[in-house]
Design a protein around this motif. Structure first.
Motif: not given
Length: 61
Positions: A11-18
């Motif tokens: 979730e943290a990496v996905l939010a970063y990518c978003c």
């Protein structure tokens, strides 16, 4: 590694990518794959877990 830790990292990496793409889920995953954070089947790579540590420590730009 526990399932909740893997989920939190994802979730943290996905939010970063978003944030980086300023776009939706598919674009964020595409960016994450190109950056080496996700595999073809959208699982975190070792690099993805390292990025999650940086995000957790507020060191990711």
């Amino acid at each position: 590694m526990s399932a909740s830790k893997i989920s939190n990292d994802y979730e943290a990496v996905l939010a970063y990518c978003c944030d980086k793409t300023m776009n939706g889920y598919e674009q964020a995953l595409h960016y994450g794959r190109l950056s080496g954070y996700f595999t073809k089947d959208n699982k975190l790579t070792a690099m993805g877990h390292k990025v999650a540590r940086l995000i957790e420590d507020d060191l990711a730009a």
